[in-house]
Design a protein around this motif. Structure first.
Motif, PDB file in Angstrom:
ATOM      1  N   LYS A 159     -17.117 -11.985  -1.828  1.00 33.35           N
ATOM      2  CA  LYS A 159     -16.642 -12.266  -0.470  1.00 33.35           C
ATOM      3  C   LYS A 159     -15.122 -12.336  -0.396  1.00 33.35           C
ATOM      4  O   LYS A 159     -14.548 -12.319   0.682  1.00 33.35           O
ATOM      5  CB  LYS A 159     -17.236 -13.580   0.032  1.00 33.35           C
ATOM      6  N   ALA A 160     -14.488 -12.442  -1.553  1.00 31.37           N
ATOM      7  CA  ALA A 160     -13.030 -12.586  -1.593  1.00 31.37           C
ATOM      8  C   ALA A 160     -12.339 -11.239  -1.418  1.00 31.37           C
ATOM      9  O   ALA A 160     -12.767 -10.228  -1.958  1.00 31.37           O
ATOM     10  CB  ALA A 160     -12.603 -13.212  -2.905  1.00 31.37           C
ATOM     11  N   VAL A 161     -11.258 -11.256  -0.656  1.00 30.27           N
ATOM     12  CA  VAL A 161     -10.395 -10.091  -0.490  1.00 30.27           C
ATOM     13  C   VAL A 161      -9.080 -10.406  -1.172  1.00 30.27           C
ATOM     14  O   VAL A 161      -8.489 -11.456  -0.926  1.00 30.27           O
ATOM     15  CB  VAL A 161     -10.161  -9.792   1.011  1.00 30.27           C
ATOM     16  N   VAL A 162      -8.636  -9.507  -2.048  1.00 29.54           N
ATOM     17  CA  VAL A 162      -7.368  -9.695  -2.741  1.00 29.54           C
ATOM     18  C   VAL A 162      -6.543  -8.420  -2.641  1.00 29.54           C
ATOM     19  O   VAL A 162      -7.080  -7.331  -2.419  1.00 29.54           O
ATOM     20  CB  VAL A 162      -7.568 -10.096  -4.221  1.00 29.54           C
ATOM     21  N   TYR A 163      -5.255  -8.603  -2.775  1.00 34.17           N
ATOM     22  CA  TYR A 163      -4.315  -7.494  -2.688  1.00 34.17           C
ATOM     23  C   TYR A 163      -3.469  -7.435  -3.945  1.00 34.17           C
ATOM     24  O   TYR A 163      -3.045  -8.470  -4.454  1.00 34.17           O
ATOM     25  CB  TYR A 163      -3.371  -7.680  -1.493  1.00 34.17           C
ATOM     26  N   ASP A 164      -3.203  -6.228  -4.413  1.00 37.45           N
ATOM     27  CA  ASP A 164      -2.296  -6.017  -5.528  1.00 37.45           C
ATOM     28  C   ASP A 164      -0.882  -5.950  -4.947  1.00 37.45           C
ATOM     29  O   ASP A 164      -0.638  -5.173  -4.018  1.00 37.45           O
ATOM     30  CB  ASP A 164      -2.656  -4.701  -6.221  1.00 37.45           C
ATOM     31  N   PRO A 165       0.057  -6.751  -5.445  1.00 37.65           N
ATOM     32  CA  PRO A 165       1.425  -6.720  -4.911  1.00 37.65           C
ATOM     33  C   PRO A 165       2.049  -5.322  -4.937  1.00 37.65           C
ATOM     34  O   PRO A 165       2.823  -4.971  -4.047  1.00 37.65           O
ATOM     35  CB  PRO A 165       2.194  -7.682  -5.817  1.00 37.65           C
ATOM     36  N   THR A 166       1.687  -4.506  -5.916  1.00 34.09           N
ATOM     37  CA  THR A 166       2.201  -3.135  -5.992  1.00 34.09           C
ATOM     38  C   THR A 166       1.730  -2.325  -4.792  1.00 34.09           C
ATOM     39  O   THR A 166       2.495  -1.561  -4.201  1.00 34.09           O
ATOM     40  CB  THR A 166       1.751  -2.466  -7.308  1.00 34.09           C
ATOM     41  N   ASP A 167       0.458  -2.506  -4.404  1.00 34.61           N
ATOM     42  CA  ASP A 167      -0.080  -1.807  -3.226  1.00 34.61           C
ATOM     43  C   ASP A 167       0.589  -2.289  -1.952  1.00 34.61           C
ATOM     44  O   ASP A 167       0.858  -1.501  -1.045  1.00 34.61           O
ATOM     45  CB  ASP A 167      -1.596  -2.005  -3.119  1.00 34.61           C
ATOM     46  N   LEU A 168       0.854  -3.591  -1.866  1.00 34.13           N
ATOM     47  CA  LEU A 168       1.531  -4.134  -0.690  1.00 34.13           C
ATOM     48  C   LEU A 168       2.939  -3.551  -0.560  1.00 34.13           C
ATOM     49  O   LEU A 168       3.351  -3.147   0.538  1.00 34.13           O
ATOM     50  CB  LEU A 168       1.611  -5.660  -0.763  1.00 34.13           C
ATOM     51  N   SER A 169       3.649  -3.475  -1.669  1.00 37.75           N
ATOM     52  CA  SER A 169       5.004  -2.899  -1.648  1.00 37.75           C
ATOM     53  C   SER A 169       4.961  -1.434  -1.237  1.00 37.75           C
ATOM     54  O   SER A 169       5.792  -0.986  -0.440  1.00 37.75           O
ATOM     55  CB  SER A 169       5.665  -3.031  -3.015  1.00 37.75           C
ATOM     56  N   ALA A 170       3.999  -0.687  -1.762  1.00 36.85           N
ATOM     57  CA  ALA A 170       3.871   0.728  -1.407  1.00 36.85           C
ATOM     58  C   ALA A 170       3.551   0.893   0.077  1.00 36.85           C
ATOM     59  O   ALA A 170       4.098   1.776   0.753  1.00 36.85           O
ATOM     60  CB  ALA A 170       2.791   1.393  -2.260  1.00 36.85           C
ATOM     61  N   TRP A 171       2.678   0.046   0.594  1.00 36.96           N
ATOM     62  CA  TRP A 171       2.313   0.119   2.010  1.00 36.96           C
ATOM     63  C   TRP A 171       3.526  -0.203   2.886  1.00 36.96           C
ATOM     64  O   TRP A 171       3.796   0.496   3.867  1.00 36.96           O
ATOM     65  CB  TRP A 171       1.155  -0.840   2.305  1.00 36.96           C
TER      66      TRP A 171
END
Length: 69
Positions: free
Chosen positions: A45-57
């Motif tokens: 149920k948890a949603v997590v984000y990779d900081p590398t993906d956030l920076s790319a976005w």
């Protein structure tokens, strides 16, 4: 955020990703539901984000003009 909080090996929960991007958690949730937000990982149920993906976005959102698509 400190360097230890944004380690490439550490995934961020939605509230932390919101802090990282400067958006609200509800905005990230809406973007995720619409398919317009950053890449995320679903762990049960948890949603997590990779900081590398956030920076790319965030980088992909850069614009030079308000008329740019």
């Amino acid at each position: 955020m400190t360097a230890e909080n944004t380690s490439p090996n550490r995934m961020l929960r939605t509230s932390e990703a919101a802090n990282f991007t400067g958006l609200s958690a509800s905005t990230l949730t809406k973007l995720r539901l619409a398919g317009d937000g950053p890449v995320y990982i679903k762990l049960g149920k948890a949603v997590v984000y990779d900081p590398t993906d956030l920076s790319a976005w965030l980088h992909s959102k850069r614009r030079r003009s308000t008329t740019a698509a």
